[in-house]
Design a protein around this motif. Structure first.
Motif, PDB file in Angstrom:
ATOM      1  N   GLY A 427       0.788  -1.226   0.000  1.00 30.94           N
ATOM      2  CA  GLY A 427       0.000   0.000   0.000  1.00 30.94           C
ATOM      3  C   GLY A 427       0.817   1.270   0.000  1.00 30.94           C
ATOM      4  N   THR A 428       2.159   1.165   0.043  1.00 30.87           N
ATOM      5  CA  THR A 428       2.998   2.370   0.073  1.00 30.87           C
ATOM      6  C   THR A 428       2.803   3.212  -1.178  1.00 30.87           C
ATOM      7  OG1 THR A 428       4.682   1.262   1.421  1.00 30.87           O
ATOM      8  CG2 THR A 428       5.360   3.239   0.237  1.00 30.87           C
ATOM      9  N   SER A 429       2.813   2.603  -2.346  1.00 30.97           N
ATOM     10  CA  SER A 429       2.696   3.355  -3.601  1.00 30.97           C
ATOM     11  C   SER A 429       1.383   4.120  -3.670  1.00 30.97           C
ATOM     12  CB  SER A 429       2.803   2.407  -4.799  1.00 30.97           C
ATOM     13  OG  SER A 429       4.062   1.779  -4.829  1.00 30.97           O
ATOM     14  N   ALA A 430       0.289   3.478  -3.317  1.00 26.24           N
ATOM     15  CA  ALA A 430      -1.007   4.156  -3.362  1.00 26.24           C
ATOM     16  C   ALA A 430      -1.068   5.285  -2.340  1.00 26.24           C
ATOM     17  CB  ALA A 430      -2.118   3.149  -3.105  1.00 26.24           C
ATOM     18  N   ALA A 431      -0.415   5.096  -1.195  1.00 28.30           N
ATOM     19  CA  ALA A 431      -0.481   6.103  -0.135  1.00 28.30           C
ATOM     20  C   ALA A 431       0.222   7.399  -0.520  1.00 28.30           C
ATOM     21  CB  ALA A 431       0.128   5.540   1.148  1.00 28.30           C
ATOM     22  N   VAL A 432       1.248   7.325  -1.381  1.00 31.75           N
ATOM     23  CA  VAL A 432       2.009   8.534  -1.731  1.00 31.75           C
ATOM     24  C   VAL A 432       1.629   9.071  -3.112  1.00 31.75           C
ATOM     25  CG1 VAL A 432       3.961   7.866  -0.290  1.00 31.75           C
ATOM     26  CG2 VAL A 432       3.919   7.176  -2.710  1.00 31.75           C
ATOM     27  N   ALA A 433       0.665   8.448  -3.789  1.00 32.96           N
ATOM     28  CA  ALA A 433       0.344   8.834  -5.171  1.00 32.96           C
ATOM     29  C   ALA A 433      -0.249  10.225  -5.278  1.00 32.96           C
ATOM     30  CB  ALA A 433      -0.607   7.811  -5.787  1.00 32.96           C
ATOM     31  N   ASN A 434      -1.043  10.647  -4.285  1.00 32.33           N
ATOM     32  CA  ASN A 434      -1.671  11.973  -4.288  1.00 32.33           C
ATOM     33  C   ASN A 434      -2.511  12.211  -5.539  1.00 32.33           C
ATOM     34  OD1 ASN A 434      -2.290  14.431  -3.094  1.00 32.33           O
ATOM     35  ND2 ASN A 434      -0.513  15.498  -3.957  1.00 32.33           N
ATOM     36  N   GLY A 435      -3.202  11.163  -5.981  1.00 33.34           N
ATOM     37  CA  GLY A 435      -4.114  11.306  -7.116  1.00 33.34           C
ATOM     38  C   GLY A 435      -3.505  11.011  -8.466  1.00 33.34           C
ATOM     39  N   PHE A 436      -2.197  10.790  -8.553  1.00 31.58           N
ATOM     40  CA  PHE A 436      -1.556  10.483  -9.837  1.00 31.58           C
ATOM     41  C   PHE A 436      -1.607   8.979 -10.096  1.00 31.58           C
ATOM     42  CE2 PHE A 436       0.269  14.577  -8.661  1.00 31.58           C
ATOM     43  CZ  PHE A 436       0.200  15.283  -9.858  1.00 31.58           C
ATOM     44  N   GLY A 437      -1.276   8.595 -11.327  1.00 32.49           N
ATOM     45  CA  GLY A 437      -1.411   7.215 -11.745  1.00 32.49           C
ATOM     46  C   GLY A 437      -0.329   6.301 -11.191  1.00 32.49           C
ATOM     47  N   PRO A 438      -0.429   4.999 -11.508  1.00 33.35           N
ATOM     48  CA  PRO A 438       0.506   4.002 -10.965  1.00 33.35           C
ATOM     49  C   PRO A 438       1.848   4.011 -11.688  1.00 33.35           C
ATOM     50  CG  PRO A 438      -1.074   2.951 -12.418  1.00 33.35           C
ATOM     51  CD  PRO A 438      -1.486   4.396 -12.334  1.00 33.35           C
ATOM     52  N   ASP A 439       2.809   3.336 -11.035  1.00 37.34           N
ATOM     53  CA  ASP A 439       4.132   3.082 -11.617  1.00 37.34           C
ATOM     54  C   ASP A 439       4.812   4.354 -12.115  1.00 37.34           C
ATOM     55  OD1 ASP A 439       4.419   0.337 -11.148  1.00 37.34           O
ATOM     56  OD2 ASP A 439       3.173  -0.155 -12.890  1.00 37.34           O
ATOM     57  N   SER A 440       4.713   5.424 -11.353  1.00 37.98           N
ATOM     58  CA  SER A 440       5.421   6.669 -11.651  1.00 37.98           C
ATOM     59  C   SER A 440       5.853   7.271 -10.323  1.00 37.98           C
ATOM     60  CB  SER A 440       4.521   7.646 -12.416  1.00 37.98           C
ATOM     61  OG  SER A 440       5.228   8.847 -12.712  1.00 37.98           O
ATOM     62  N   PRO A 441       7.117   7.061  -9.919  1.00 34.57           N
ATOM     63  CA  PRO A 441       7.530   7.506  -8.589  1.00 34.57           C
ATOM     64  C   PRO A 441       7.650   9.011  -8.433  1.00 34.57           C
ATOM     65  CG  PRO A 441       9.365   6.497  -9.755  1.00 34.57           C
ATOM     66  CD  PRO A 441       8.147   6.235 -10.574  1.00 34.57           C
ATOM     67  N   TYR A 442       7.579   9.760  -9.535  1.00 30.56           N
ATOM     68  CA  TYR A 442       7.526  11.222  -9.398  1.00 30.56           C
ATOM     69  C   TYR A 442       6.541  11.779 -10.409  1.00 30.56           C
ATOM     70  CZ  TYR A 442       8.539  16.122  -9.014  1.00 30.56           C
ATOM     71  OH  TYR A 442       8.394  17.473  -8.811  1.00 30.56           O
ATOM     72  N   ASN A 443       5.689  12.709  -9.947  1.00 32.97           N
ATOM     73  CA  ASN A 443       4.709  13.380 -10.805  1.00 32.97           C
ATOM     74  C   ASN A 443       4.567  14.822 -10.333  1.00 32.97           C
ATOM     75  OD1 ASN A 443       3.317  10.778 -12.108  1.00 32.97           O
ATOM     76  ND2 ASN A 443       3.549  10.427  -9.904  1.00 32.97           N
ATOM     77  N   ALA A 444       4.393  15.717 -11.277  1.00 36.20           N
ATOM     78  CA  ALA A 444       4.145  17.119 -10.925  1.00 36.20           C
ATOM     79  C   ALA A 444       3.241  17.739 -11.977  1.00 36.20           C
ATOM     80  CB  ALA A 444       5.450  17.902 -10.826  1.00 36.20           C
ATOM     81  N   ARG A 445       2.403  18.662 -11.518  1.00 36.02           N
ATOM     82  CA  ARG A 445       1.505  19.397 -12.409  1.00 36.02           C
ATOM     83  C   ARG A 445       1.553  20.862 -12.009  1.00 36.02           C
ATOM     84  NH1 ARG A 445      -3.838  21.215 -13.143  1.00 36.02           N
ATOM     85  NH2 ARG A 445      -4.642  20.775 -15.256  1.00 36.02           N
ATOM     86  N   LEU A 446       1.884  21.738 -12.983  1.00 35.16           N
ATOM     87  CA  LEU A 446       2.012  23.167 -12.688  1.00 35.16           C
ATOM     88  C   LEU A 446       1.282  23.983 -13.740  1.00 35.16           C
ATOM     89  CD1 LEU A 446       4.975  21.792 -11.840  1.00 35.16           C
ATOM     90  CD2 LEU A 446       5.478  24.170 -11.308  1.00 35.16           C
TER      91      LEU A 446
END
Length: 795
Positions: A427-446
């Motif tokens: 559940g670690t990956s889902a807990a840190v996703a903050n609404g972004f998709g799977p299998d992407s350890p970094y995501n940003a939207r600006l």
């Protein structure tokens, strides 16, 4: 005390200009006392009105269509080596940074979308600059490229703090049927093939309408080889293409009304990047459980293909209305631009995986960093100017721009969530996703919303041989953005930021016409560069020390400068000579540096810096058929402040006396063209040029502890991580020699054979480091020896 400083500065500028005049132009200055020049004058519009280069009261260069064709230049970088004081830092296709007269903050990279440009770039009347991603405009069917040196904020606004570049296209002409078609075939490094096909046509439609259409397609040969897992090699991975066109219509119902709508479209594709690697976590000579690899000249190591795509559409309408003694000009521009950059970030992701203690199979998971920019920009400028030959000339204008920009960053790494949950808990990956998709350890939207208003004006008074010009610009700027991040490497941010600024920038110029062939001018001008907000640090990747040092740099203020210069312009029927000496006092210089191990970059203000130097350009016909040209600049650009952290240690090389990054102290170009008659209906020419670019640093910090030993600290593949990779971060000087031979026939056919970089100098253009150098080290490099043939037919 202030008066003494001013006197010293004035003497320095006068002595510098005099020295250059003596060295370069003294043998011909006496000839300048001839009466009016018989040269074909180059008309420029750097003052928002037609004038000759000789008449413009500040330092300006214009590379004409003939200059572009004979030099074989295909990019602004090619042209820059022939323009004194102009520097281009090549960071890959469509990713060049421009500096004029040493005003530079260092390398701006793909994940700094809020940083503003220091040199404004225009396509005719339309502003197209966008920090790192200024469009790489094709040079075909241009009338000229103007370089306006020194701050141009009065007439051209923010982003012109160092100067302004203007691509001036050939415009539709009434009553003229003409066209040109041009083809090229070339070999890069005598291996990969490239070439292009381009065409332009001008047609009248009745007596009051004309159209001009331009189309082009270019295929670029590659010269970088990529080594692959398992021992494979892909050759010439950085090839690409550029395709586009322009379509403009001129409506001129009478001599006082001119309306020109236009559509410009261009797309760039690159299959890789001109990166030459010195160290790669996966490919280095220190591994034992993996094959040891030493990367050589023009080689890199990839797990995944890389690419760059840039689609730009510009629509504008320029209209002028003659209203007796005044003229009204309106420029309306809309830009829609989409950029996507796919970079092999496997070493970045893998280096973090090593830190987290993940197994080697997880470290080697292929990972792509995907940066996308979607931009919509609307600008409107209105100008009212005098339209007579009286002793008082004036211009008043208003400018509005609105920019909607969405920047996204993703790090797709198939299989990473499963490894993360297995190693760090279900559940670690889902807990840190903050609404972004799977299998992407970094995501940003600006998303950005940027709006600017400005009012400007300039007036000139002509008194006998003296001309006094004064002007200013009032600006009001606001920026709103929201930053959202998610994934294992991110903070899980969700914050909104606002920044705004307003101010007034003045300019005063004095010009004295010593004779019909000699003009002396002086200028005092202020420039500005808008501030912004830094992205939050990627704290999961930061060491405690780096978090403490760089975590406090959230916002940065406007950058302002004062430029003081004197110049001399001389001409005769056989030569032209322009020179200027300048001093620029910079306040709150916006400087970029790596935030250590955080895989982040920050911008902060350096209280004081300066640039000073001398530039000169000489053209002369030394004998019948033989023309020579010399352009060069010497620039001293340094920090005048030292910035330290809480422990007293200097941050990022910001030490008083250190050089400003990315700009050479000395740059010179020499060229000679000999023209001769081949037959009654054909002329030939031979042209040779030598271009020298001095040493530079990519970032300010590179001149500290240099040469530098990079230690990854990452045990992987049998390597301990403690083996140093020693790199000299001072980018060495490089020299390019180009040769061309041409045949120009009376039937409109031109044939040119050429060789660029004929001695195959491996020019190092900038230094590239992944995660502060722990994951990958490399250089962006210039194009190797290229030979080709161009055939052009005009009709």
């Amino acid at each position: 005390m202030r008066y003494g400083y001013s006197c010293t500065l004035t003497k320095t500028l006068l002595l510098s200009a005099t020295a250059l005049a003596v060295v370069v132009g003294a043998p011909t200055l006496a000839v300048a006392q001839e009466q009016a020049s018989q040269l074909d004058e180059i008309i420029v519009t750097g003052t928002k009105r037609d004038s000759t280069i000789f008449e413009v009261p500040f330092s300006i260069n214009a590379q004409t269509q003939e200059d572009i064709q004979r030099s074989g230049a295909v990019t602004l970088e090619d042209l820059s080596r022939n323009v004194a004081g102009l520097t281009i830092q090549n960071l890959g296709p469509g990713q060049s940074q421009v500096a004029v007269r040493g005003v530079s903050a260092g390398q701006v990279v793909r994940d700094q979308p809020g940083v503003k440009e220091q040199v404004g770039v225009y396509l005719d009347e339309s502003v197209i600059s966008l920090s790192l991603f200024t469009p790489d405009i094709d040079l075909f069917d241009l009338n000229r490229v103007e370089t306006l040196r020194g701050p141009q904020g009065t007439l051209f606004g923010s982003g012109s703090v160092g100067g302004t570049i203007r691509y001036i296209t050939n415009q539709p002409q009434l009553g003229v049927n003409e066209g040109v078609i041009e083809g090229n075939l070339n070999a890069v490094d005598l291996q990969d093939m490239g070439g292009y096909l381009k065409g332009a046509i001008n047609m009248p439609v009745g007596e009051t309408v004309a159209v001009r259409a331009v189309g082009y397609y270019t295929e670029y040969g590659g010269f970088i080889d990529a080594l692959r897992e398992g021992g494979g090699r892909d050759r010439n991975v950085n090839g690409g293409s550029r395709a586009g066109g322009r379509f403009a219509v001129l409506f001129q119902p009478n001599p006082n009304i001119s309306i020109t709508p236009r559509i410009v479209y261009q797309e760039i594709r690159a299959d890789g990047f001109n990166r030459q690697e010195a160290f790669n976590l996966f490919a280095n000579p220190n591994t034992t459980t993996r094959p040891p690899i030493t990367l050589r000249e023009r080689e890199q190591y990839l797990l995944l293909d890389e690419s760059f795509a840039d689609d730009t559409m510009l629509a504008d309408i320029t209209a002028t209305f003659g209203l007796g003694v005044v003229e009204l000009t309106s420029v309306t521009t809309y830009i829609d631009r989409n950029i996507r950059l796919d970079r092999d970030a496997s070493t970045l992701t893998g280096s973090v995986s090593v830190d987290l203690g993940f197994p080697e199979s997880a470290v080697l998971l292929p990972s792509t960093l995907v940066d996308t920019t979607d931009l919509e920009q609307f600008t409107q400028e209105l100008r009212l100017s005098s339209n007579d030959d009286g002793p008082f000339q004036w211009l008043l204008g208003a400018f509005y721009s609105k920019v909607d920009r969405l920047y996204n960053q993703r790090l797709p790494t198939p299989g990473y969530d499963a490894v993360t949950d297995a190693e760090l808990g279900a559940g670690t990956s889902a807990a840190v996703a903050n609404g972004f998709g799977p299998d992407s350890p970094y995501n940003a939207r600006l998303p950005y919303d940027i709006e600017q208003f400005a009012f400007f004006g300039e007036g000139s008074v002509i008194l006998d041989r003296w001309t006094l010009t004064a002007g200013g610009r009032f600006y009001d700027f606001s920026e709103e953005r929201r930053f959202t991040s998610g994934g294992l490497f991110a903070n899980g941010d969700d914050q909104s930021d606002e920044t705004s600024s307003s101010g007034f920038t003045p300019r005063v110029l004095v010009s004295y016409e010593a004779s019909d062939s000699v003009i002396v001018n002086a200028q005092v001008a202020q420039g500005f560069r808008l501030g912004g907000v830094n992205d939050p640090l990627n704290l999961p990747l930061c060491s405690p020390e780096d978090e403490a040092i760089f975590g406090s740099f959230q916002s940065y203020e406007d950058e302002t400068l004062w430029n003081y210069e004197i110049g001399l312009k001389a001409r005769s029927s056989r030569f032209t000579f322009n020179t200027a000496a300048f001093y620029t006092d910079i306040n709150d210089l916006q400087t970029t540096l790596d935030a250590g191990s955080c895989s982040s970059r920050v911008v902060f203000n350096v209280p004081k810096a300066h640039t000073m130097g001398v530039e000169g350009e000489l053209w002369a016909e030394v004998m019948e058929g033989l023309e020579i040209g010399v352009s060069g600049s010497w620039v001293n650009a340094e920090f005048d402040s030292t910035v330290v952290d809480g422990t007293g240690a200097v941050i990022g090389g910001i030490r008083k006396g250190n050089r400003l990054p990315s700009v050479p102290e000395f740059q010179i170009s020499l060229n000679a063209t000999y023209s001769y008659e081949v037959s009654e209906d054909a002329d030939g020419y031979v042209s040779i040029s030598f271009q020298h670019v001095g040493s530079r640093y990519t970032q300010a910090s590179d001149q500290e502890n240099n040469p530098r030993s990079f230690v990854s600290g990452l045990p992987f593949g049998g390597a301990s991580g403690n083996d140093p990779t020693v790199v000299n971060l001072e980018l060495p000087r490089y020299d390019l020699v180009n040769v061309s031979v041409g045949l120009q026939m009376d039937n409109g056919v031109d044939i040119i054979a050429y060789g660029n970089n004929i001695f195959d100098d491996d020019a190092l253009l900038s230094f590239d480091r992944e995660r502060g150098g722990r994951a990958r080290l490399g250089f962006t490099v210039g194009q190797p020896r290229t030979v080709g043939v161009t055939v052009r037919k005009t009709f």
